[in-house]
Design a protein around this motif. Structure first.
Motif, PDB file in Angstrom:
ATOM      1  N   MET A   1     -23.875  37.750 -30.414  1.00 45.37           N
ATOM      2  CA  MET A   1     -23.839  36.336 -30.108  1.00 45.37           C
ATOM      3  C   MET A   1     -25.070  36.006 -29.264  1.00 45.37           C
ATOM      4  SD  MET A   1     -21.061  34.070 -27.946  1.00 45.37           S
ATOM      5  CE  MET A   1     -19.705  34.865 -28.701  1.00 45.37           C
ATOM      6  N   ALA A   2     -25.731  34.938 -29.605  1.00 42.35           N
ATOM      7  CA  ALA A   2     -26.925  34.513 -28.881  1.00 42.35           C
ATOM      8  C   ALA A   2     -26.558  34.072 -27.466  1.00 42.35           C
ATOM      9  CB  ALA A   2     -27.603  33.363 -29.622  1.00 42.35           C
ATOM     10  N   VAL A   3     -27.523  34.150 -26.561  1.00 45.77           N
ATOM     11  CA  VAL A   3     -27.308  33.770 -25.161  1.00 45.77           C
ATOM     12  C   VAL A   3     -26.839  32.321 -25.066  1.00 45.77           C
ATOM     13  CG1 VAL A   3     -28.429  33.427 -22.940  1.00 45.77           C
ATOM     14  CG2 VAL A   3     -28.934  35.467 -24.284  1.00 45.77           C
TER      15      VAL A   3
ATOM     16  N   GLU B   1     -18.988  32.159 -33.387  1.00 45.18           N
ATOM     17  CA  GLU B   1     -19.468  33.235 -34.255  1.00 45.18           C
ATOM     18  C   GLU B   1     -19.266  32.946 -35.742  1.00 45.18           C
ATOM     19  OE1 GLU B   1     -17.705  36.903 -32.979  1.00 45.18           O
ATOM     20  OE2 GLU B   1     -19.089  37.091 -31.305  1.00 45.18           O
ATOM     21  N   HIS B   2     -18.307  32.109 -36.067  1.00 44.88           N
ATOM     22  CA  HIS B   2     -17.959  31.927 -37.476  1.00 44.88           C
ATOM     23  C   HIS B   2     -18.206  30.508 -38.002  1.00 44.88           C
ATOM     24  CE1 HIS B   2     -16.336  35.929 -37.548  1.00 44.88           C
ATOM     25  NE2 HIS B   2     -15.628  35.661 -36.480  1.00 44.88           N
ATOM     26  N   THR B   3     -18.998  29.711 -37.287  1.00 45.69           N
ATOM     27  CA  THR B   3     -19.330  28.396 -37.829  1.00 45.69           C
ATOM     28  C   THR B   3     -20.175  28.577 -39.074  1.00 45.69           C
ATOM     29  OG1 THR B   3     -21.260  28.231 -36.387  1.00 45.69           O
ATOM     30  CG2 THR B   3     -19.252  27.165 -35.624  1.00 45.69           C
ATOM     31  N   ALA B   4     -20.245  27.542 -39.875  1.00 42.92           N
ATOM     32  CA  ALA B   4     -20.939  27.630 -41.161  1.00 42.92           C
ATOM     33  C   ALA B   4     -22.443  27.828 -41.010  1.00 42.92           C
ATOM     34  CB  ALA B   4     -20.657  26.373 -41.993  1.00 42.92           C
ATOM     35  N   ALA B   5     -23.025  27.294 -39.959  1.00 44.12           N
ATOM     36  CA  ALA B   5     -24.482  27.379 -39.791  1.00 44.12           C
ATOM     37  C   ALA B   5     -24.810  27.706 -38.341  1.00 44.12           C
ATOM     38  CB  ALA B   5     -25.116  26.041 -40.174  1.00 44.12           C
TER      39      ALA B   5
ATOM     40  N   SER C   1     -21.249  23.021 -35.329  1.00 44.40           N
ATOM     41  CA  SER C   1     -20.401  22.223 -34.451  1.00 44.40           C
ATOM     42  C   SER C   1     -19.119  22.967 -34.068  1.00 44.40           C
ATOM     43  CB  SER C   1     -20.042  20.920 -35.171  1.00 44.40           C
ATOM     44  OG  SER C   1     -19.145  20.174 -34.408  1.00 44.40           O
ATOM     45  N   VAL C   2     -18.796  22.925 -32.778  1.00 41.02           N
ATOM     46  CA  VAL C   2     -17.531  23.447 -32.263  1.00 41.02           C
ATOM     47  C   VAL C   2     -16.960  22.381 -31.338  1.00 41.02           C
ATOM     48  CG1 VAL C   2     -16.414  25.219 -30.852  1.00 41.02           C
ATOM     49  CG2 VAL C   2     -18.269  25.858 -32.400  1.00 41.02           C
ATOM     50  N   THR C   3     -15.704  22.010 -31.560  1.00 41.13           N
ATOM     51  CA  THR C   3     -15.040  21.001 -30.745  1.00 41.13           C
ATOM     52  C   THR C   3     -13.794  21.607 -30.127  1.00 41.13           C
ATOM     53  OG1 THR C   3     -15.796  19.270 -32.249  1.00 41.13           O
ATOM     54  CG2 THR C   3     -14.002  18.694 -30.769  1.00 41.13           C
ATOM     55  N   VAL C   4     -13.610  21.376 -28.828  1.00 38.60           N
ATOM     56  CA  VAL C   4     -12.431  21.867 -28.122  1.00 38.60           C
ATOM     57  C   VAL C   4     -11.662  20.665 -27.590  1.00 38.60           C
ATOM     58  CG1 VAL C   4     -11.588  23.278 -26.204  1.00 38.60           C
ATOM     59  CG2 VAL C   4     -13.627  23.990 -27.479  1.00 38.60           C
ATOM     60  N   THR C   5     -10.364  20.642 -27.870  1.00 36.86           N
ATOM     61  CA  THR C   5      -9.496  19.573 -27.385  1.00 36.86           C
ATOM     62  C   THR C   5      -8.367  20.204 -26.584  1.00 36.86           C
ATOM     63  OG1 THR C   5      -9.979  18.303 -29.385  1.00 36.86           O
ATOM     64  CG2 THR C   5      -8.077  17.599 -28.080  1.00 36.86           C
ATOM     65  N   GLN C   6      -8.084  19.611 -25.438  1.00 37.73           N
ATOM     66  CA  GLN C   6      -7.029  20.105 -24.557  1.00 37.73           C
ATOM     67  C   GLN C   6      -6.132  18.913 -24.234  1.00 37.73           C
ATOM     68  OE1 GLN C   6      -8.626  21.354 -20.811  1.00 37.73           O
ATOM     69  NE2 GLN C   6      -6.760  22.326 -20.136  1.00 37.73           N
ATOM     70  N   VAL C   7      -4.845  19.027 -24.581  1.00 35.58           N
ATOM     71  CA  VAL C   7      -3.898  17.934 -24.362  1.00 35.58           C
ATOM     72  C   VAL C   7      -2.659  18.493 -23.678  1.00 35.58           C
ATOM     73  CG1 VAL C   7      -2.453  16.201 -25.495  1.00 35.58           C
ATOM     74  CG2 VAL C   7      -4.711  16.735 -26.428  1.00 35.58           C
ATOM     75  N   PHE C   8      -2.194  17.786 -22.658  1.00 34.56           N
ATOM     76  CA  PHE C   8      -0.931  18.126 -22.005  1.00 34.56           C
ATOM     77  C   PHE C   8       0.058  17.026 -22.356  1.00 34.56           C
ATOM     78  CE2 PHE C   8       1.751  17.693 -18.094  1.00 34.56           C
ATOM     79  CZ  PHE C   8       2.547  18.792 -18.355  1.00 34.56           C
TER      80      PHE C   8
END
Length: 126
Positions: free
Chosen positions: A1-3, A45-49, A53-60
């Motif tokens: 994984m890149a820095v 590590e497993h995105t298409a390119a 894009s990686v999106t994180v959502t946190q909901v309570f």
């Protein structure tokens, strides 16, 4: 994984930790940060390119913490049986164990690139 990608995982971890503290859920810091680290690392590590894009959502909501990690990759997440000498391949196994220990569950939504985790929030004592 890149820095740069590794730094993204750390940034997300700090954001999630701050939100947990703000919500008064510091009791969940260690297990949730482990789950977030593993899910975001997998997404990066497993995105298409490269640089995808990686999106994180946190909901309570309703006494549960919902974590969603979405990427633009095409693969499906699966728990692997990593050998004793393997340097990777244990992330989803850890997610599975931690969520089960907390009485939660995890999975993925077909066709969306989203891996989700739901963890019940312990009730406050008297």
């Amino acid at each position: 994984m890149a820095v740069v990608d590794a730094q993204r995982v750390g940034h997300v971890r700090r954001i999630v930790a701050a939100r947990l503290r703000y919500l008064g859920l510091a009791v969940l810091l260690d297990p949730v940060l482990l789950v977030v680290s593993e899910l975001v690392t997998n997404a990066v590590e497993h995105t298409a390119a490269p640089g995808g894009s990686v999106t994180v959502t946190q909901v309570f909501a309703r006494g549960e913490l919902h974590l969603l990690v979405q990427d633009d990759g095409r693969g499906l997440p699966r728990v692997q049986a990593a050998g004793p000498e393997a340097e990777s391949g244990r992330g989803l196994y850890l997610v599975d164990c931690v969520t089960a220990e907390l009485g939660g569950r995890w999975g993925h939504s077909l066709g969306t690139g989203t891996v989700w985790c739901v963890i019940p929030v312990p009730r406050a004592g008297p």
